[in-house]
Design an enzyme around this catalytic site. Structure first.
Site, PDB file in Angstrom:
ATOM      1  N   LYS A 197      -0.598   4.704   2.389  1.00 33.55           N
ATOM      2  CA  LYS A 197      -0.381   3.216   1.946  1.00 33.55           C
ATOM      3  C   LYS A 197      -0.873   3.259   0.356  1.00 33.55           C
ATOM      4  O   LYS A 197      -1.930   3.828   0.028  1.00 33.55           O
ATOM      5  CB  LYS A 197      -1.086   2.300   2.497  1.00 33.55           C
ATOM      6  CG  LYS A 197      -0.989   0.967   2.168  1.00 33.55           C
ATOM      7  CD  LYS A 197      -1.817  -0.151   2.920  1.00 33.55           C
ATOM      8  CE  LYS A 197      -1.628  -1.820   2.584  1.00 33.55           C
ATOM      9  NZ  LYS A 197      -2.420  -2.724   3.426  1.00 33.55           N
ATOM     10  N   SER A 242       0.658  -6.569   5.396  1.00 36.67           N
ATOM     11  CA  SER A 242       0.816  -5.754   3.945  1.00 36.67           C
ATOM     12  C   SER A 242       1.209  -4.298   4.077  1.00 36.67           C
ATOM     13  O   SER A 242       1.860  -3.685   3.299  1.00 36.67           O
ATOM     14  CB  SER A 242      -0.247  -5.818   2.967  1.00 36.67           C
ATOM     15  OG  SER A 242      -1.318  -5.468   3.222  1.00 36.67           O
ATOM     16  N   SER A 266      -3.137  -6.550   8.460  1.00 33.49           N
ATOM     17  CA  SER A 266      -2.159  -5.634   7.734  1.00 33.49           C
ATOM     18  C   SER A 266      -1.733  -4.270   8.399  1.00 33.49           C
ATOM     19  O   SER A 266      -0.979  -3.761   7.750  1.00 33.49           O
ATOM     20  CB  SER A 266      -2.612  -5.559   6.391  1.00 33.49           C
ATOM     21  OG  SER A 266      -2.073  -6.651   5.622  1.00 33.49           O
TER      22      SER A 266
HETATM   23  N1  GLN Z   1      -1.458 -11.422   5.859  1.00 34.64           N
HETATM   24  C1  GLN Z   1      -2.991 -11.307   5.513  1.00 34.64           C
HETATM   25  C2  GLN Z   1      -2.911 -11.618   3.898  1.00 34.64           C
HETATM   26  O1  GLN Z   1      -2.114 -12.007   3.259  1.00 34.64           O
HETATM   27  C3  GLN Z   1      -3.666 -10.237   5.726  1.00 34.64           C
HETATM   28  C4  GLN Z   1      -3.516  -8.990   4.554  1.00 34.64           C
HETATM   29  C5  GLN Z   1      -4.361  -7.853   5.049  1.00 34.64           C
HETATM   30  O2  GLN Z   1      -4.862  -7.720   6.219  1.00 34.64           O
HETATM   31  N2  GLN Z   1      -4.304  -7.008   4.025  1.00 34.64           N
HETATM   32  O3  GLN Z   1      -3.953 -11.824   3.359  1.00 34.64           O
END
Ligand code: GLN
Length: 488
Positions: free
Chosen positions: A72, A148, A172
């Site tokens: 990532k 994400s 994410s």
């Molecule tokens: N969807 C969550 C957010 O927007 C989690 C994101 C993540 O785990 N990096 O913050």
């Protein structure tokens, strides 16, 4: 044999038996990316030359010898670009060092290969907040891969990677894994070093594997876990042999079903697949126990206060002077900062910095930030209480299958609420996995299994037993070369 389609364990077996070389493996990924990634766009970039050079030197006797792993785009790999899916860093930043997980991967013989797309600075649930490109779900190119870590999940699902590393601050890893029909593991907070992970919310972030099987996740976790003097939040606990721990059945394992996680709002198809998954766990010998996590309701609000507060501090360094895009304009320092940040960050990141700055501001700090910390303690205690009675908790990973691209892009609140099942695990610092458990209208569904702090062995064992008894994880999207490329 198309090596890109293999699981990590299968590729390892092929390399050890001499049926293929590490160079073949990297070349297979390169061919797969050329063939398939133009439709999915899971990768932001990949340095195949560097990977091939490493492949030539690979020691196949090491635990992950010669295995390419996609990364990532917020984990530092020495000499590679690291844009965090942001125009703030794209084209301007190259990592001067390896993150601890990358050092550990290399020590285990693996080859970091490619940068996967993500929501900008990991803020989002659909990867649509990437400032670089749109990534599509390999199961339906009109849908999001989740986020994400959307790119990291999509490349594993599309067989353009063997496995990948993502990060999970509020879901994410687990949510995109569920949307793409692959396995995603969020380790216990402190199990894996965050050194070299670009911080979003430091008290919540964890790096973890996204893989084709639970066994692969166990192997990869074993390679990256452990105490690190460079991250004082890492846990001193020894790293068990997670693959060895997969052995054994589920007889007598207690599986908690939180009543707050089985309410209206989850789609009927997701509910049906997860219910069938839970019945399968019971058939395999698990004992189902209804439990309660009474502070589930405020969890999303607490998360969006704490995560944004931490983000507003962590992202202060991207000012065009210390790091990041530097505006050509600005007559004084203040204006220069303002312009650099306005030009470099996308809308969602700006929204979160503003929200986080607000909840930390004098006058509002106690009302929002302090109270959210107090409720976080209650959420943590809920889990402690439940895990005194059960070994793991089962639930959907997400209330729906993959969103249509654009469906929620302009509705941030709705998108935030979709994190309801994953967020509490980060607030509680516990571990969790999403494992494929069926389909709803052609899209994959993930079952989430949560475990207590350092409960990875039980979570992995339950997920592995489930996987062995089902074949959901074997299905692959038919990304045929004749598939039309959707417009827009
Ligand atoms: N969807 C969550 C957010 O927007 C989690 C994101 C993540 O785990 N990096 O913050």
């Amino acid at each position: 044999m198309d090596l890109a389609k293999l699981t990590l364990m299968e590729l390892r077996g092929a390399l050890r038996k001499g049926q293929a070389t590490a160079v073949d493996a990297v070349e297979a990924i390169r061919d797969a990316v050329e063939k398939r990634d133009d439709r999915v766009k899971g990768y932001i970039g990949a340095d195949f030359e560097a990977a091939l050079a490493e492949a030539h030197r690979a020691d196949l006797n090491l635990p992950l010898g010669g295995i390419p792993v996609a990364i990532k785009d917020l984990i530092n790999v020495n000499g590679q670009p690291c844009s965090c899916g942001s125009r703030m860093l794209a084209g301007t930043y190259r990592s001067p060092y390896d993150a601890t997980v990358i050092r550990k991967l290399r020590e285990a013989g693996a080859i970091p290969l490619g940068r996967t797309n993500m929501d900008e600075f990991a803020m989002g649930s659909s990867t649509e907040n990437s400032g670089i490109q749109l990534t599509r779900n390999p199961w339906d190119l009109d849908r999001s891969p989740g986020g994400s870590s959307g790119g990291a999940a999509a490349v594993v699902a599309a067989d353009t990677a063997i496995a990948s590393l993502g990060s999970d601050t509020g879901g994410s890893i687990r949510q995109p894994a569920s949307f793409c029909g692959v396995v995603g593991l969020k380790p216990t907070y402190g199990r894996v070093s965050r050194y070299g992970l670009v911080a979003f919310a430091s008290s919540l972030d964890q790096i973890g594997p996204i893989t084709k099987t639970v066994e692969d996740a166990a192997l990869l976790l074993g390679a990256i876990a452990g105490v690190d003097p460079k991250d004082s939040t890492t846990l001193q606990a020894p790293v068990p042999d997670y693959v060895e721990g997969l052995k054994g059945d589920l007889k007598g394992m207690r599986v908690g079903l939180p009543k707050e996680y089985f309410i209206e709002g989850t789609s009927a198809g997701v509910r049906a697949a997860v219910d069938a998954g839970i019945r399968k766990l019971e058939e395999l010998g698990a004992e189902l126990v209804e439990v309660s996590l009474p502070h589930t309701d405020p969890a999303v609000a607490v998360y969006y206060i704490l995560a944004t507060a931490e983000a507003s501090a962590n992202l202060a360094r991207f000012d065009g002077v210390r790091y990041g895009h530097r505006s050509e304009q600005g007559h004084d320092l203040g204006e220069h900062y303002r312009k650099s940040r306005s030009e470099g960050f996308g809308a969602e990141v700006k929204r979160r910095i503003i929200l986080g700055t607000y909840v930390l501001s004098s006058g509002y700090h106690d009302q929002y930030y302090t109270r959210a910390q107090q409720v976080r303690t209650l959420i943590r205690r809920d889990f402690e209480e439940v895990f005194s009675k059960v070994d793991v908790i089962a639930s959907p990973a997400s209330p729906s299958t993959a969103f249509k691209l654009g469906e929620l892009a302009n509705d941030p609140l709705h998108m935030y609420l979709a994190d309801v099942f994953t967020i509490a695990a980060n607030l509680g610092g516990i571990c969790g996995i999403s494992v494929p458990c069926g389909f709803s209208e052609g899209m994959p569904v993930g079952m989430q299994l949560l475990g207590p702090a350092l409960g990875e062995p039980a979570v992995l064992r339950a997920a592995h037993a489930f996987e062995k008894a089902t074949d959901w994880h074997k299905r692959r999207p038919s990304l045929g070369s004749t598939c039309p490329i959707p417009q827009g």
